[in-house]
Design an enzyme around this catalytic site. Sequence first.
Site, mmCIF file in Angstrom:
data_model
loop_
_atom_site.group_PDB
_atom_site.id
_atom_site.type_symbol
_atom_site.label_atom_id
_atom_site.label_comp_id
_atom_site.label_asym_id
_atom_site.label_seq_id
_atom_site.Cartn_x
_atom_site.Cartn_y
_atom_site.Cartn_z
ATOM 1 N N LYS A 174 58.535 27.932 46.988
ATOM 2 C CA LYS A 174 59.433 27.484 48.047
ATOM 3 C C LYS A 174 58.803 27.798 49.406
ATOM 4 O O LYS A 174 57.779 28.451 49.478
ATOM 5 C CB LYS A 174 60.806 28.174 47.909
ATOM 6 C CG LYS A 174 61.338 28.181 46.480
ATOM 7 C CD LYS A 174 61.490 26.781 45.902
ATOM 8 C CE LYS A 174 62.166 26.749 44.542
ATOM 9 N NZ LYS A 174 61.347 27.232 43.430
HETATM 10 C C1 PLP Z 1 66.539 23.250 41.820
HETATM 11 C C2 PLP Z 1 66.228 24.669 41.408
HETATM 12 N N1 PLP Z 1 67.220 25.483 41.066
HETATM 13 C C3 PLP Z 1 66.986 26.762 40.709
HETATM 14 C C4 PLP Z 1 65.711 27.277 40.675
HETATM 15 C C5 PLP Z 1 65.493 28.686 40.248
HETATM 16 O O1 PLP Z 1 65.007 29.487 41.303
HETATM 17 P P1 PLP Z 1 64.461 30.967 41.033
HETATM 18 O O2 PLP Z 1 63.062 30.840 40.537
HETATM 19 O O3 PLP Z 1 64.535 31.642 42.381
HETATM 20 O O4 PLP Z 1 65.372 31.597 40.050
HETATM 21 C C6 PLP Z 1 64.634 26.460 41.033
HETATM 22 C C7 PLP Z 1 63.261 26.970 40.996
HETATM 23 O O5 PLP Z 1 62.299 26.268 40.979
HETATM 24 C C8 PLP Z 1 64.893 25.114 41.409
HETATM 25 O O6 PLP Z 1 63.903 24.274 41.747
#
Ligand code: PLP
Length: 383
Positions: free
Chosen positions: A180
């Site tokens: 991100k």
């Molecule tokens: C749309 C979406 N939701 C949730 C997540 C999960 O994020 P995290 O890795 O911080 O748990 C991601 C991670 O790529 C994502 O792209």
Amino acid sequence: MIPVMKPWLGREEADAAAEAVASGWIAQGPRVQEFEEAFAAAIGTRHAVAVSSCTTALHLALIAAGIGPGDEVIVPSLSFIATANAARYVGAQPIFADVDLVTQNLTPKTVEPHLTGRTRAVILVDQAGVPADLDAIRALCDPRGVTVIEDAACAAGSTYRARPVGAGAALAAFSFHPRKLITTGEGGMLTTPDGSIAARLRRLREHGMDVSAADRHRSQQPVIEHYTEVGFNFRMTDIQAAIGLVQLRKLAPMVARRRALARRYQELLAGVPGLLTAGDPPHGETNYQSFWMLLPEESVVGRDELLRLLAGAGVSARRGIMAAHLEPAYADAKPSSLPVTERLTARSLILPLFHQMTDSQQEHVASVVTSALTGSAPAVSVP
Ligand SMILES: Cc1ncc(COP(=O)(O)O)c(C=O)c1O
């Protein structure tokens, strides 16, 4: 190898992390609180609650919305699997809806056919940073008492109707994973305008405690805490928050740089007939967390072959967004037909895009793509 993504980290983040260590308080504490306040101000909402990831943020958001066994939660299948998993964590059933081809997001048209008497929530993803049309989804859901949770994992720095993404959501979840824009290694944030929801989220992320460990530590008097409900350890550390505070200050230049690089990609790839690439929707601006492209229908070069050609030319690209309903974990889901999702997941790719990317690196990527798709002379030199 040109990486697909590279966090923009430097001396300042290293110093901030070192200061947190030197302070002697490295668990969730004053820096987490400072990061939360700065993040809420940046988003333009009242409360921000830091957690260990966006996955845990989504899990808590569903609990806060009162979702549980027997409930249905409408989600896009075209998303990182954490979106669908969050519904399963609370015992609810994820119901997969299709997405729009151009934004890759849910729309009222794709959501409406799935609304039933059991629908209690929709998780609206701002896919790859492209803002979804929150107002349109809320106009459909609010009158039915269906909660809309915004999965803004990728969308810090994107805007929706001239406000930061998340500002208009009852609950929005962000990710600080290194794929991100702003990163804390792992980490997430929940935002909400509702003070009582924020207070519950703060308890839930810390075992259901009614007084945080940091507050007990600060108190001059003994404090006996109570555990109001079964909670979790979804805390962020002060080391992460120290890094996050520096990263948040860099968000605006990060977005500006990514948007400039994306515009350049659009120019460089304009000569490939039928190629669809990431872009702004009418209602907002994307942070280009990922620069995706969808192969033309007539292209004989498939996604995997193009990925191989790119890798052979020193370019680390990735497949486009996954589709949860095609994974073994959801073999029992049996969704209705999801033609756009299946086309996007089978035929799209994500090209390298990172703050420090040079013009020559970008030109190299675009020339490999162009030559593969148009049959012009291949470019193989790796800058
Ligand atoms: C749309 C979406 N939701 C949730 C997540 C999960 O994020 P995290 O890795 O911080 O748990 C991601 C991670 O790529 C994502 O792209």
